[in-house]
Design a protein around this motif. Structure first.
Motif, PDB file in Angstrom:
ATOM      1  N   HIS A  41       1.054  -1.191  -0.349  1.00  0.00           N
ATOM      2  CA  HIS A  41      -0.024  -0.258  -0.090  1.00  0.00           C
ATOM      3  C   HIS A  41       0.468   1.206   0.002  1.00  0.00           C
ATOM      4  O   HIS A  41       1.699   1.246   0.287  1.00  0.00           O
ATOM      5  N   HIS A  53       2.005   3.960   1.524  1.00  0.00           N
ATOM      6  CA  HIS A  53       2.538   5.112   2.586  1.00  0.00           C
ATOM      7  C   HIS A  53       4.161   4.723   2.531  1.00  0.00           C
ATOM      8  O   HIS A  53       3.753   3.799   2.105  1.00  0.00           O
ATOM      9  N   ASP A 109       6.077   4.146   4.423  1.00  0.00           N
ATOM     10  CA  ASP A 109       6.951   2.830   5.028  1.00  0.00           C
ATOM     11  C   ASP A 109       6.836   2.094   4.821  1.00  0.00           C
ATOM     12  O   ASP A 109       7.643   1.588   4.583  1.00  0.00           O
ATOM     13  N   HIS A 110       6.168   1.792   3.038  1.00  0.00           N
ATOM     14  CA  HIS A 110       6.478   0.692   1.954  1.00  0.00           C
ATOM     15  C   HIS A 110       6.931   1.182   0.973  1.00  0.00           C
ATOM     16  O   HIS A 110       7.330  -0.215  -0.196  1.00  0.00           O
ATOM     17  N   HIS A 122      -7.045  -0.746   5.427  1.00  0.00           N
ATOM     18  CA  HIS A 122      -5.823   0.101   6.151  1.00  0.00           C
ATOM     19  C   HIS A 122      -5.876   1.294   4.964  1.00  0.00           C
ATOM     20  O   HIS A 122      -5.875   2.535   5.309  1.00  0.00           O
TER      21      HIS A 122
END
Ligand SMILES: [Zn+2]
Length: 347
Positions: A156, A158, A160-161, A225
């Motif tokens: 996804h 965000h 951090d990914h 999410h």
């Protein structure tokens, strides 16, 4: 005549008031919301056992994560790289976890390299400030050539990914796969995704297979999410024995959820996705649950257990029952939060 009408109006008003009271009474007295929440949290706690305490704490017990970011600001760690978190807060050694699956993430956030006979499928890319050292550097330390990355799967959008996706796509020509809604978010907020935004490429859809050599990763749409969150199932090998993996693509409740509308609906989407993933995990007989945060799958600690494994069981292999219990924790914590919104609605 006038008083007769006034009388009717008054009676109607009384009936209406009485009816409203009755509904209010039914709404609050026929349901004990606090008891329902306690039951859901207890179910999550039972399912978590000793294995998923991180997931339980984050979803059921700790204050919820901040909700959706609708701004389009360049993140501080991109605008001013010296403000990025200190290396010792995120550095972790890379590890060969299975015959064909390598951990190239950090202490908190994970990235995984799945090797095939025809190149590498990389799953999640952590932050812009540590993807170079952890992913590119980690792969080299493990004897893998990052030039062989053919696909980058982003669970996804965000930071951090998705942080390393633009770099991996432009430097190695890797194909990037992401859910449609998350591709849209990346296009909509160019500043928020500065240095992280890959060019729009493959849209991952439910049931799609990404095949490279003899290996296939099956994508599952698990909105919740984020609207475009993707999860995966695939098979790895432990000393040549096939082991089936469920990869959960998004976990915390940082979607709009503070008010009954749209919170109740958003939690329902999330719950349905967990049921969907639990069913797919069951269908392939998944005995391993992976996540993109060590908090949820204990990857950081398990990696350090690998060295001392000897002839013992693989530390990641929990069995089919535990994998199902993971999704039970997620569902029950989401249900507890959803009941809280139903209580707000009934007030
Ligand atoms: Zn996220």
């Amino acid at each position: 005549m006038k008083s007769y009408l006034a009388g009717i109006v008054m009676v109607s008003a009384l009936v209406a008031a009485a009816t409203a009271d009755l509904y209010a009474l039914q709404g609050s007295s026929s349901r004990d919301f606090d008891a329902e929440i306690r039951t859901a949290v207890q179910s999550a706690k039972t399912a978590a056992g000793v294995e998923f305490l991180g997931t339980l704490s984050r979803l059921c017990l700790l204050p919820q994560s901040s909700t959706e970011d609708t701004s389009d600001n360049v993140p501080e760690f991109v605008a001013k790289p010296s403000s990025a978190p200190a290396r010792e807060t995120w550095y972790a050694d890379p590890a060969r976890v299975f015959d064909n699956l390598y951990f190239v993430g950090g202490k908190v956030h994970s990235a995984w390299a799945l090797t095939t006979s025809d190149g590498i499928i990389l799953i999640d890319t952590i932050f812009p400030y540590n993807s170079e050292e952890l992913i590119v550097g980690g792969m080299r330390k493990l004897g893998l050539d990052p030039k062989n990355i053919k696909y980058v799967l982003i669970s996804h959008a965000h930071a951090d990914h998705i942080g390393g996706a633009e770099m991996l796509q432009s430097r190695y020509g890797a194909h990037v796969v992401m859910g449609a809604a998350d591709w849209d978010v990346v296009a909509k907020y160019p500043n928020r995704y500065k240095t992280m935004a890959p060019k729009r490429d493959i849209v991952g859809t439910d049931g799609m297979k990404i095949t490279l050599g003899e290996t296939a990763v099956t994508i599952w749409a698990t909105p919740g999410h984020t609207p475009g969150t993707l999860s995966y199932t695939f098979t790895v090998f432990d000393r040549r024995r096939p082991v089936h993996v469920a990869y959960s693509g998004g976990t915390a409740f940082n979607f709009p959820n503070r008010t009954p509308d749209p919170g109740i609906r958003n939690f329902q989407t999330y719950i349905e996705s967990q049921k969907h993933m639990a069913a797919e995990a069951k269908a392939i007989g998944a005995t391993v649950i992976l996540s993109n945060h060590s908090e949820f799958d204990n990857a950081y600690n398990k990696n350090r257990m690998l060295a001392g494994r000897g002839t013992g069981p693989h530390p990641y292999e929990l069995g089919t029952d535990w994998v199902q219990r993971y999704f039970q924790v997620m569902q029950n914590c989401a249900r507890a939060a959803q009941i809280g919104l139903e209580r707000d609605l009934a007030k």
